[in-house]
Write a protein that holds these residues in place. Sequence first.
Motif, PDB file in Angstrom:
ATOM      1  N   MET A   1     -55.632   6.763 -55.036  1.00 23.97           N
ATOM      2  CA  MET A   1     -54.261   5.865 -54.875  1.00 23.97           C
ATOM      3  C   MET A   1     -53.725   6.184 -53.323  1.00 23.97           C
ATOM      4  O   MET A   1     -53.721   7.401 -53.005  1.00 23.97           O
ATOM      5  N   LEU A   2     -53.208   5.253 -52.624  1.00 20.27           N
ATOM      6  CA  LEU A   2     -52.973   5.262 -51.362  1.00 20.27           C
ATOM      7  C   LEU A   2     -51.537   5.864 -51.398  1.00 20.27           C
ATOM      8  O   LEU A   2     -50.598   5.393 -52.141  1.00 20.27           O
ATOM      9  N   SER A   3     -51.059   6.960 -50.569  1.00 19.07           N
ATOM     10  CA  SER A   3     -49.652   7.272 -50.342  1.00 19.07           C
ATOM     11  C   SER A   3     -49.296   6.921 -49.188  1.00 19.07           C
ATOM     12  O   SER A   3     -49.729   6.696 -47.981  1.00 19.07           O
ATOM     13  N   ALA A   4     -48.023   6.152 -49.340  1.00 23.30           N
ATOM     14  CA  ALA A   4     -47.334   5.553 -48.351  1.00 23.30           C
ATOM     15  C   ALA A   4     -45.740   5.727 -48.230  1.00 23.30           C
ATOM     16  O   ALA A   4     -45.239   6.081 -49.230  1.00 23.30           O
ATOM     17  N   THR A   5     -45.117   5.523 -47.035  1.00 24.59           N
ATOM     18  CA  THR A   5     -43.663   5.319 -47.073  1.00 24.59           C
ATOM     19  C   THR A   5     -43.141   3.921 -47.116  1.00 24.59           C
ATOM     20  O   THR A   5     -43.739   2.894 -46.462  1.00 24.59           O
ATOM     21  N   ILE A   6     -42.331   3.758 -48.315  1.00 26.91           N
ATOM     22  CA  ILE A   6     -41.953   2.324 -48.753  1.00 26.91           C
ATOM     23  C   ILE A   6     -40.182   2.305 -48.393  1.00 26.91           C
ATOM     24  O   ILE A   6     -39.643   2.977 -49.045  1.00 26.91           O
ATOM     25  N   LEU A   7     -39.989   1.108 -47.897  1.00 27.32           N
ATOM     26  CA  LEU A   7     -38.582   0.867 -47.701  1.00 27.32           C
ATOM     27  C   LEU A   7     -38.207  -0.096 -48.877  1.00 27.32           C
ATOM     28  O   LEU A   7     -38.702  -1.108 -49.152  1.00 27.32           O
ATOM     29  N   VAL A   8     -37.163   0.284 -49.714  1.00 25.62           N
ATOM     30  CA  VAL A   8     -36.591  -0.511 -50.903  1.00 25.62           C
ATOM     31  C   VAL A   8     -35.322  -0.902 -50.364  1.00 25.62           C
ATOM     32  O   VAL A   8     -34.371  -0.271 -50.164  1.00 25.62           O
ATOM     33  N   VAL A   9     -35.105  -2.408 -50.295  1.00 23.05           N
ATOM     34  CA  VAL A   9     -34.039  -3.162 -50.054  1.00 23.05           C
ATOM     35  C   VAL A   9     -33.236  -3.678 -51.162  1.00 23.05           C
ATOM     36  O   VAL A   9     -33.813  -5.028 -51.466  1.00 23.05           O
ATOM     37  N   ASP A  10     -32.213  -3.326 -51.713  1.00 23.46           N
ATOM     38  CA  ASP A  10     -31.816  -3.933 -53.076  1.00 23.46           C
ATOM     39  C   ASP A  10     -30.498  -3.332 -53.219  1.00 23.46           C
ATOM     40  O   ASP A  10     -30.029  -2.281 -53.193  1.00 23.46           O
ATOM     41  N   ASP A  11     -29.279  -4.658 -53.165  1.00 23.20           N
ATOM     42  CA  ASP A  11     -27.916  -4.220 -53.460  1.00 23.20           C
ATOM     43  C   ASP A  11     -27.758  -3.646 -54.885  1.00 23.20           C
ATOM     44  O   ASP A  11     -26.557  -3.189 -55.285  1.00 23.20           O
ATOM     45  N   ASP A  12     -28.433  -3.945 -55.822  1.00 25.41           N
ATOM     46  CA  ASP A  12     -28.528  -3.256 -57.343  1.00 25.41           C
ATOM     47  C   ASP A  12     -28.723  -1.964 -57.275  1.00 25.41           C
ATOM     48  O   ASP A  12     -30.104  -1.727 -56.975  1.00 25.41           O
ATOM     49  N   VAL A  13     -27.871  -0.933 -57.422  1.00 23.58           N
ATOM     50  CA  VAL A  13     -27.995   0.363 -57.460  1.00 23.58           C
ATOM     51  C   VAL A  13     -28.895   0.616 -58.706  1.00 23.58           C
ATOM     52  O   VAL A  13     -29.972   1.700 -58.503  1.00 23.58           O
ATOM     53  N   GLN A  14     -28.903   0.254 -59.746  1.00 29.99           N
ATOM     54  CA  GLN A  14     -29.837   0.529 -60.798  1.00 29.99           C
ATOM     55  C   GLN A  14     -31.332   0.008 -60.575  1.00 29.99           C
ATOM     56  O   GLN A  14     -32.202   0.795 -60.680  1.00 29.99           O
TER      57      GLN A  14
END
Length: 708
Positions: free
Chosen positions: A1-14
């Motif tokens: 599996m490839l390891s990467a840096t992912i940016l999560v943009v979501d206003d829902d904290v949960q």
Amino acid sequence: MLSATILVVDDDVQIAGFLTDFLQEIGHRVLTAYMGQEALDLLAAPDAANVDLILLDVILPDLHGTEVCQRIKASPATTHIPVIMVTGMDRPADKTRGLELGADDYVTKPFDPRELAARVQAMLRLRRAERDLRARNRALAALNAVADTIGRAVELADVLNTALAQVLATLDLDAGSITLTHASGQQVPAAKRWQALDLAAGLEACEQVARTGEPALLTLTVRDREHAAACVPLRSRDRVVGTLLVAGARDIDQAGLDLLGAIGSQVGGAIERARLFEAVQRRSEDLAILNDITRVVTSSLDLDTVLTRAMRGIREILRVEAGSLILADEDSGELRFRKTLSREQEMIPDASLRPGQGLVGQVVATLEPVMVNDAAHDARFSPHIDLIRGFVTRNILVTPLIVKDRAVGAIEVINKIDGPFNNDDLELLQFLAASVAVAVENAQLYGELAEFTRQLERSQEQLIQAEKLAATGRLAASIAHEINNPLQAIHNCLHLIIRRRLGEEKEKYYLNMAQEEVQRLIGIVQRTLDFYRPSGGREVLTEVNTLVESVLALANKRLEHGKVRVQRRFSPDLPKLRAVADQLTQVFLNLVINAVEAMPEGGDLTIATLQDNGRVHVRFSDAGPGINPEEAKKIFEPFYTTKRSGTGLGLAVSYGIIQRHGGEITVESAPGRGATFVVSLPVQPHPPTPSPETETARFRGGGAQRKD
């Protein structure tokens, strides 16, 4: 599996927390943003290039997700980062709108974690493939740029400098250097960029890379600062010809190292091509020098000129510090240094070697060349020669000068400037030595021939004078008698005037008679002096008929005593000839005296002159016994005579005189029918004086003429 840096943009904290935990569980690094602007600010940070994927919610409090996606794709720094839109809206129009604005995929809430993981991995693979493709494109562009740049350069210095400049510009590096492999195997700096960064600290790494042939990543510490660096070998035909060392502020990864390795192969090939170009140029220059040497040494007969030009040319072609030309003494066999050249001086040292002594003596003795690249440890080398030259010999090449299977000397060259001697140097020196040997032999033969010619000329002058004396001796009795008669007449006239009383008219008569006899004496003495005195060989316009009459006047009494009658048949319109008058007088007088001696009982001597085919002929015909064929074959040979007394040189000297005037002298005779000697002289200026070889050949085998 490839390891990467992912940016999560979501206003829902949960949801943001769930995505963070889920992605971290499957091995990814997660960055989180709850607002659209917050995400854009984070992507504008210096480490934005580390983000491999963005999970972007469509509905955000400040900016709509589609606007955020549009800005991300519009920025050159982030345009290549894949974006997966995450939304609860499942209408096709909404998905189409997002994809049109640059989104790479769409995930609908609620989503299946496995589906999300599969989509993330697929997008990361695509991201990695795109990144690799861009890297390859950059590498190809860099290779093409370097190849294009160095392809336009032909000289080695241009290749090195342009290649290094292009590599640094293409890869955005700060400093670099190129080293070349010396003949000793060591790396020698050949080009450098950015003087402020001293790359001498990396020279040890260059040596190691050149030895192993493997590229290396390293860190250079210069002035307490660390610089990322890489060193790769420069290859040509599976051979390391040098190294390329580069350094910069940013790290160099394995891909960059591979790219440098490929560039190193290109630069190595360019170095090889440049060296071949230089070799061709040098060969062309060497051939020009070689032709010049050959022309000079074969056209000049001056030994010193031959030796000097040969040594200068050899030093230029072989690029050596010094050289010597040694010749063997013909008498003692001793080997003497005839010419020594170094960068600073040209001299003829007072030094010699015994046959067989040292490298030179061995070469002369065996006729085999010798090449030594470590003279200090070779027992055959004579160290005392270095004391004469004033420097230390490192390597030496000696070849013999061979003429007709014997050595007349040797050529040695010392200390090749750009490395040890090789077989090409030996072959070239042997070729030059062959031309020099022939030229030396020719110069020596010419010197011997010149000396022989000088001796021959002196001998000829002495022979001419000796024959003049002999002819004068034969005429002595006649001249004495001819002088005695006028003296007796003068004596009688003076006796009558002094002892007797005579009238004025009688005294005047006897005085006039005495004066006439004095004039007669003066004429006799003058003709004798003109004959005997050498003229110095100066040619003047001469009338042949007048010259013959002068000879007859000189020999008048001899003709009278011998009862020889002279028949003159002179052509009145003979042209004047350019001749040495006293020498022709000697020839004609010798022929007249020979004719008198051939007719002891007297007879007729017929002398005829005429012009025919551009030549003047003078014929002396006697009524003597003639000459038999055997005598006629030897008559012009020196010291051959058929008379009881005589030098045997008269006709030999006469032959030489006429030949030097461009003419010839022949005899027509048969036993019992007399002999006719014919002197033929050209009207036009005669050719140059014959060579000593011609004279020698004539003396060894003369023509068919009578000899006194």
